[in-house]
Motif scaffolding. Structure first.
Motif, PDB file in Angstrom:
ATOM      1  N   PHE A 114       0.840  -1.202   0.000  1.00  0.00           N
ATOM      2  CA  PHE A 114       0.000   0.000   0.000  1.00  0.00           C
ATOM      3  C   PHE A 114       0.874   1.251   0.000  1.00  0.00           C
ATOM      4  N   SER A 115       1.894   1.288   0.848  1.00  0.00           N
ATOM      5  CA  SER A 115       2.785   2.448   0.916  1.00  0.00           C
ATOM      6  C   SER A 115       3.484   2.693  -0.412  1.00  0.00           C
ATOM      7  N   ALA A 116       3.923   1.623  -1.065  1.00  0.00           N
ATOM      8  CA  ALA A 116       4.603   1.769  -2.353  1.00  0.00           C
ATOM      9  C   ALA A 116       3.652   2.303  -3.428  1.00  0.00           C
ATOM     10  N   TYR A 117       2.417   1.838  -3.421  1.00  0.00           N
ATOM     11  CA  TYR A 117       1.439   2.246  -4.430  1.00  0.00           C
ATOM     12  C   TYR A 117       0.853   3.626  -4.155  1.00  0.00           C
ATOM     13  N   CYS A 118       0.733   3.991  -2.893  1.00  0.00           N
ATOM     14  CA  CYS A 118      -0.033   5.187  -2.525  1.00  0.00           C
ATOM     15  C   CYS A 118       0.829   6.314  -1.971  1.00  0.00           C
ATOM     16  N   ASP A 120       3.436   9.351  -3.373  1.00  0.00           N
ATOM     17  CA  ASP A 120       4.035  10.027  -4.524  1.00  0.00           C
ATOM     18  C   ASP A 120       5.545   9.999  -4.347  1.00  0.00           C
ATOM     19  N   PRO A 121       6.295   9.407  -5.300  1.00  0.00           N
ATOM     20  CA  PRO A 121       7.739   9.265  -5.133  1.00  0.00           C
ATOM     21  C   PRO A 121       8.487  10.603  -5.097  1.00  0.00           C
ATOM     22  N   GLU A 122       7.916  11.633  -5.715  1.00  0.00           N
ATOM     23  CA  GLU A 122       8.597  12.928  -5.743  1.00  0.00           C
ATOM     24  C   GLU A 122       8.318  13.768  -4.505  1.00  0.00           C
ATOM     25  N   THR A 123       7.062  13.744  -4.036  1.00  0.00           N
ATOM     26  CA  THR A 123       6.691  14.618  -2.914  1.00  0.00           C
ATOM     27  C   THR A 123       6.584  13.883  -1.583  1.00  0.00           C
ATOM     28  N   GLY A 124       6.398  12.573  -1.633  1.00  0.00           N
ATOM     29  CA  GLY A 124       6.185  11.810  -0.399  1.00  0.00           C
ATOM     30  C   GLY A 124       4.764  11.916   0.124  1.00  0.00           C
ATOM     31  N   GLU A 125       3.907  12.639  -0.600  1.00  0.00           N
ATOM     32  CA  GLU A 125       2.504  12.797  -0.206  1.00  0.00           C
ATOM     33  C   GLU A 125       1.725  11.515  -0.491  1.00  0.00           C
ATOM     34  N   LEU A 126       0.691  11.299   0.326  1.00  0.00           N
ATOM     35  CA  LEU A 126      -0.176  10.143   0.094  1.00  0.00           C
ATOM     36  C   LEU A 126      -1.053  10.379  -1.126  1.00  0.00           C
ATOM     37  N   PRO A 128      -4.542   8.843  -2.945  1.00  0.00           N
ATOM     38  CA  PRO A 128      -5.681   7.986  -2.593  1.00  0.00           C
ATOM     39  C   PRO A 128      -5.603   6.645  -3.319  1.00  0.00           C
ATOM     40  N   PRO A 129      -5.973   5.566  -2.639  1.00  0.00           N
ATOM     41  CA  PRO A 129      -5.944   4.251  -3.294  1.00  0.00           C
ATOM     42  C   PRO A 129      -7.016   4.170  -4.379  1.00  0.00           C
ATOM     43  N   GLU A 130      -6.769   3.297  -5.353  1.00  0.00           N
ATOM     44  CA  GLU A 130      -7.732   3.073  -6.424  1.00  0.00           C
ATOM     45  C   GLU A 130      -8.975   2.396  -5.866  1.00  0.00           C
ATOM     46  N   TRP A 131     -10.119   2.727  -6.465  1.00  0.00           N
ATOM     47  CA  TRP A 131     -11.352   2.070  -6.081  1.00  0.00           C
ATOM     48  C   TRP A 131     -11.275   0.597  -6.447  1.00  0.00           C
ATOM     49  N   GLY A 132     -11.716  -0.271  -5.548  1.00  0.00           N
ATOM     50  CA  GLY A 132     -11.798  -1.699  -5.840  1.00  0.00           C
ATOM     51  C   GLY A 132     -10.482  -2.442  -5.781  1.00  0.00           C
ATOM     52  N   LEU A 133      -9.418  -1.761  -5.345  1.00  0.00           N
ATOM     53  CA  LEU A 133      -8.107  -2.416  -5.262  1.00  0.00           C
ATOM     54  C   LEU A 133      -7.812  -2.741  -3.811  1.00  0.00           C
TER      55      LEU A 133
END
Length: 143
Positions: A114-118, A120-126, A128-133
């Motif tokens: 979840f952390s890897a997917y959610c 932002d690699p540039e800003t470190g901001e969260l 939102p997760p994709e719907w249904g994932l």
């Protein structure tokens, strides 16, 4: 950094093939998508392998499999990761991930994936997760 079949030792070919087979075998019947990535010299190289498992047999494109094996070899040298997304008929999906180091795949927990997917690699901001994932713990691979 690009790795060609001429650069790989027999051990590396065997191990990358075993990892690929391990990823395919870790999933049950259904439609899946394997993505592998490695970062070298500031650039990320990735390969993608859609596959379908049915009764213990995997259906995938051989060229996609070879591309994934090249990235698995590179990831063994410099580190990398792999994720598999599983698609369901109701338009939902699951994703699980592994860290790749020295031809071994270390399973990630659902929260690590979840952390890897959610994030932002540039800003470190969260993000939102994709719907249904749904993020699930990755299984250990049999390699």
């Amino acid at each position: 950094m690009t790795i060609t079949s001429h650069d790989r030792t027999p051990y590396e070919v065997e191990r990358s093939a075993a990892l690929l087979t391990g990823f395919l075998g870790a999933m049950g019947d259904g439609c899946h998508h394997l993505a592998v990535a490695a970062t070298a010299n500031g650039a990320t190289l990735a390969a993608s392998v859609p596959f379908h498992n049915d009764g213990g047999a995997s259906d995938l494109d051989p060229d996609d499999a070879l591309a994934a094996m090249e990235i698995l070899t590179l990831a063994a040298r410099v580190g990398g990761g792999a994720v598999i997304r599983t698609y369901f008929a109701d338009q939902t999906s699951e994703v699980r991930g592994w860290k790749l180091v020295e031809f071994y795949a270390k399973p990630c927990s659902a929260s690590e994936t979840f952390s890897a997917y959610c994030t932002d690699p540039e800003t470190g901001e969260l993000i939102p997760p994709e719907w249904g994932l749904e993020y699930v713990d990755a299984p250990r691979l049999t390699v």
